[in-house]
Design an enzyme around this catalytic site. Structure first.
Site, PDB file in Angstrom:
ATOM      1  N   ALA A 274       0.868  -1.169   0.000  1.00 39.62           N
ATOM      2  CA  ALA A 274       0.000   0.000   0.000  1.00 39.62           C
ATOM      3  C   ALA A 274       0.910   1.225   0.000  1.00 39.62           C
ATOM      4  O   ALA A 274       2.075   1.144   0.409  1.00 39.62           O
ATOM      5  CB  ALA A 274      -0.866  -0.014   1.244  1.00 39.62           C
TER       6      ALA A 274
ATOM      7  N   GLY B 282       0.548  -4.994   0.836  1.00 34.25           N
ATOM      8  CA  GLY B 282      -0.627  -5.044  -0.033  1.00 34.25           C
ATOM      9  C   GLY B 282      -0.344  -5.704  -1.379  1.00 34.25           C
ATOM     10  O   GLY B 282      -1.246  -6.250  -2.011  1.00 34.25           O
TER      11      GLY B 282
ATOM     12  N   GLU C  73      -0.704  -9.247  -0.784  1.00 37.73           N
ATOM     13  CA  GLU C  73      -2.131  -9.498  -0.547  1.00 37.73           C
ATOM     14  C   GLU C  73      -2.926  -9.431  -1.853  1.00 37.73           C
ATOM     15  O   GLU C  73      -3.873 -10.194  -2.052  1.00 37.73           O
ATOM     16  CB  GLU C  73      -2.653  -8.488   0.481  1.00 37.73           C
ATOM     17  CG  GLU C  73      -2.015  -8.730   1.850  1.00 37.73           C
ATOM     18  CD  GLU C  73      -2.260  -7.606   2.855  1.00 37.73           C
ATOM     19  OE1 GLU C  73      -2.073  -6.429   2.494  1.00 37.73           O
ATOM     20  OE2 GLU C  73      -2.639  -7.909   3.996  1.00 37.73           O
TER      21      GLU C  73
ATOM     22  N   GLU D  11       4.620  -5.084   7.142  1.00 39.30           N
ATOM     23  CA  GLU D  11       3.898  -4.008   7.831  1.00 39.30           C
ATOM     24  C   GLU D  11       4.365  -3.804   9.267  1.00 39.30           C
ATOM     25  O   GLU D  11       4.330  -2.700   9.796  1.00 39.30           O
ATOM     26  CB  GLU D  11       2.390  -4.296   7.817  1.00 39.30           C
ATOM     27  CG  GLU D  11       1.721  -4.192   6.451  1.00 39.30           C
ATOM     28  CD  GLU D  11       1.712  -5.496   5.671  1.00 39.30           C
ATOM     29  OE1 GLU D  11       2.483  -6.431   6.017  1.00 39.30           O
ATOM     30  OE2 GLU D  11       0.931  -5.584   4.703  1.00 39.30           O
TER      31      GLU D  11
HETATM   32  N1  CO8 Z   1       4.607   3.239  -0.576  1.00 46.06           N
HETATM   33  C1  CO8 Z   1       5.031   4.402  -1.086  1.00 46.06           C
HETATM   34  N2  CO8 Z   1       6.183   4.536  -1.759  1.00 46.06           N
HETATM   35  C2  CO8 Z   1       6.950   3.445  -1.911  1.00 46.06           C
HETATM   36  C3  CO8 Z   1       6.587   2.192  -1.392  1.00 46.06           C
HETATM   37  C4  CO8 Z   1       5.346   2.111  -0.694  1.00 46.06           C
HETATM   38  N3  CO8 Z   1       4.885   0.956  -0.204  1.00 46.06           N
HETATM   39  N4  CO8 Z   1       7.553   1.306  -1.687  1.00 46.06           N
HETATM   40  C5  CO8 Z   1       8.502   1.973  -2.364  1.00 46.06           C
HETATM   41  N5  CO8 Z   1       8.143   3.259  -2.506  1.00 46.06           N
HETATM   42  C6  CO8 Z   1       8.888   4.328  -3.171  1.00 46.06           C
HETATM   43  C7  CO8 Z   1      10.080   4.784  -2.359  1.00 46.06           C
HETATM   44  O1  CO8 Z   1       9.674   5.701  -1.360  1.00 46.06           O
HETATM   45  C8  CO8 Z   1      10.948   5.404  -3.409  1.00 46.06           C
HETATM   46  O2  CO8 Z   1      10.453   6.678  -3.724  1.00 46.06           O
HETATM   47  P1  CO8 Z   1      11.476   7.948  -3.770  1.00 46.06           P
HETATM   48  O3  CO8 Z   1      12.365   7.640  -4.948  1.00 46.06           O
HETATM   49  O4  CO8 Z   1      10.560   9.108  -4.001  1.00 46.06           O
HETATM   50  O5  CO8 Z   1      12.205   7.968  -2.474  1.00 46.06           O
HETATM   51  C9  CO8 Z   1      10.698   4.501  -4.639  1.00 46.06           C
HETATM   52  O6  CO8 Z   1       9.466   3.844  -4.384  1.00 46.06           O
HETATM   53  C10 CO8 Z   1      11.773   3.463  -4.828  1.00 46.06           C
HETATM   54  O7  CO8 Z   1      11.913   2.753  -3.615  1.00 46.06           O
HETATM   55  P2  CO8 Z   1      13.328   2.520  -2.895  1.00 46.06           P
HETATM   56  O8  CO8 Z   1      14.254   3.637  -3.206  1.00 46.06           O
HETATM   57  O9  CO8 Z   1      13.061   2.251  -1.458  1.00 46.06           O
HETATM   58  O10 CO8 Z   1      13.805   1.193  -3.648  1.00 46.06           O
HETATM   59  P3  CO8 Z   1      14.782   0.059  -3.098  1.00 46.06           P
HETATM   60  O11 CO8 Z   1      15.044  -0.816  -4.271  1.00 46.06           O
HETATM   61  O12 CO8 Z   1      15.924   0.660  -2.350  1.00 46.06           O
HETATM   62  O13 CO8 Z   1      13.913  -0.745  -1.990  1.00 46.06           O
HETATM   63  C11 CO8 Z   1      11.912  -1.879  -1.193  1.00 46.06           C
HETATM   64  C12 CO8 Z   1      12.784  -1.483  -2.407  1.00 46.06           C
HETATM   65  C13 CO8 Z   1      12.688  -2.842  -0.288  1.00 46.06           C
HETATM   66  C14 CO8 Z   1      10.669  -2.529  -1.722  1.00 46.06           C
HETATM   67  C15 CO8 Z   1      11.574  -0.606  -0.365  1.00 46.06           C
HETATM   68  O14 CO8 Z   1      11.074   0.384  -1.245  1.00 46.06           O
HETATM   69  C16 CO8 Z   1      10.517  -0.843   0.706  1.00 46.06           C
HETATM   70  O15 CO8 Z   1      10.825  -1.363   1.754  1.00 46.06           O
HETATM   71  N6  CO8 Z   1       9.269  -0.412   0.432  1.00 46.06           N
HETATM   72  C17 CO8 Z   1       8.173  -0.503   1.391  1.00 46.06           C
HETATM   73  C18 CO8 Z   1       7.663  -1.912   1.503  1.00 46.06           C
HETATM   74  C19 CO8 Z   1       6.569  -1.971   2.540  1.00 46.06           C
HETATM   75  O16 CO8 Z   1       6.759  -1.674   3.708  1.00 46.06           O
HETATM   76  N7  CO8 Z   1       5.362  -2.362   2.101  1.00 46.06           N
HETATM   77  C20 CO8 Z   1       4.220  -2.481   2.985  1.00 46.06           C
HETATM   78  C21 CO8 Z   1       3.413  -1.234   2.928  1.00 46.06           C
HETATM   79  S1  CO8 Z   1       2.102  -1.203   4.119  1.00 46.06           S
HETATM   80  C22 CO8 Z   1       0.927  -2.171   3.408  1.00 46.06           C
HETATM   81  O17 CO8 Z   1       1.046  -2.678   2.331  1.00 46.06           O
HETATM   82  C23 CO8 Z   1      -0.307  -2.344   4.236  1.00 46.06           C
HETATM   83  C24 CO8 Z   1      -1.203  -3.338   3.545  1.00 46.06           C
HETATM   84  C25 CO8 Z   1      -2.605  -2.918   3.670  1.00 46.06           C
HETATM   85  C26 CO8 Z   1      -3.474  -3.489   2.566  1.00 46.06           C
HETATM   86  C27 CO8 Z   1      -3.277  -2.829   1.202  1.00 46.06           C
HETATM   87  C28 CO8 Z   1      -4.197  -3.375   0.218  1.00 46.06           C
HETATM   88  C29 CO8 Z   1      -3.670  -3.270  -1.154  1.00 46.06           C
END
Ligand code: CO8
Length: 258
Positions: free
Chosen positions: A66, A109, A112, A132
């Site tokens: 998400a 998400g 999911e 999460e």
């Molecule tokens: N939300 C918003 N932006 C994101 C997300 C995200 N989940 N994931 C990545 N991005 C963005 C980063 O902020 C970054 O943006 P910017 O260049 O502006 O800083 C861009 O995408 C590239 O990401 P990274 O630079 O971090 O890329 P890396 O290759 O270094 O890392 C990762 C990749 C490991 C995937 C890392 O981006 C990460 O940890 N992302 C978050 C993963 C996460 O925590 N996901 C869970 C989110 S909470 C959730 O899903 C709740 C579920 C609820 C149900 C949803 C129903 C659909």
């Protein structure tokens, strides 16, 4: 064309393809993506010319979860009154079989969303996770329920409580993946599976999907009765006659989806 759209659509025969398209955010699932996926899948589900829906992302990310930036400043009342994420449940109403083609990150998400599909075809670069907990929250769209049903308590707890990412091979061993394929052939394999399903009798594939999903909802006796009755009901359509006469005549069946 369509580069500004968060979900790209295309069609190949009876297969509709939805491609998540927020490359700069690793396909993070914001409200707009949710609205589009829900709207498009409902529309495709009503289209008799569509026999399977394939959902995919990019090579780097199926979806990294998400959209954290969209959620970050919400209050509990905003989350509750908007019933945040509840629209994703509309995907459960989609009767047409859905195939997820997963490459790269399928986190939160994203994992999911893949689990809301009926088949998960994963490339050997896929990484699944429910991270999460690292954000101070928990899975919000089925992670604690669908993942546990798919892989059992101890594997699910490992992913949900430690937030660790699971590589494709381990995900396959757990039973989270239908087929694990080399990255270069992901789309070919996923399309082939979707095409196979789409060419079968649509009443039969819809009924098979419903019956299989029912096993998560009801006890064995009820589930078996539902299966048997819907099996009987398929004898009212022309596709059953075509399928069985094609077998006897040693030729390929041509279903009319009715
Ligand atoms: N939300 C918003 N932006 C994101 C997300 C995200 N989940 N994931 C990545 N991005 C963005 C980063 O902020 C970054 O943006 P910017 O260049 O502006 O800083 C861009 O995408 C590239 O990401 P990274 O630079 O971090 O890329 P890396 O290759 O270094 O890392 C990762 C990749 C490991 C995937 C890392 O981006 C990460 O940890 N992302 C978050 C993963 C996460 O925590 N996901 C869970 C989110 S909470 C959730 O899903 C709740 C579920 C609820 C149900 C949803 C129903 C659909």
């Amino acid at each position: 064309m369509g580069e500004d759209k968060v979900v790209l659509t295309s069609r190949e025969g009876r297969v509709a393809i939805l491609t998540l398209n927020r490359p700069k955010a690793l396909n993070a699932l914001n409200s707009e993506v949710m609205r589009e996926i829900v709207r498009l899948t409902a529309e495709l589900d009503r289209d008799p010319g569509v026999g399977a829906i394939l959902i995919t992302g990019s090579e780097k990310a199926f979806a990294a979860g998400a959209d954290i930036k969209e959620m970050e400043d919400r209050t509990v009342m905003e989350m509750m009154l908007a019933d945040w994420f509840s629209d994703w449940e509309m995907l459960e109403r989609v009767r047409t079989p859905m195939v997820a083609a997963v490459s790269g990150f399928a986190l939160g998400g994203g994992c999911e969303l893949a689990m809301m599909c009926d088949l998960i075809i994963a490339s050997d670069t896929a990484k699944f996770g429910q991270p999460e907990i690292k954000l101070g929250v928990i899975p919000g769209m089925g992670g604690s329920q669908r993942l546990t049903r798919a892989v059992g308590k101890y594997k699910a707890m490992d992913m949900i409580l430690t937030g660790r990412m699971v590589e494709a091979e381990e995900a396959e061993r757990m039973g989270l993946v239908s087929r694990l394929v080399p990255a270069a052939s992901l789309m070919d394999e996923a399309m082939a599976a979707a095409r196979t399903i789409a060419e079968f009798s649509k009443p039969a594939t819809i009924t098979a999907k419903e019956a299989t999903n029912r096993s998560f909802e009801v006890g064995l006796r009820e589930g078996l009765l539902h299966e048997r009755r819907t099996f009987h009901a398929l004898f009212s359509g022309s596709d059953q006659k075509e399928g069985m006469s094609a077998f006897r005549e040693k030729r390929a069946a041509v279903f009319k989806h009715g």
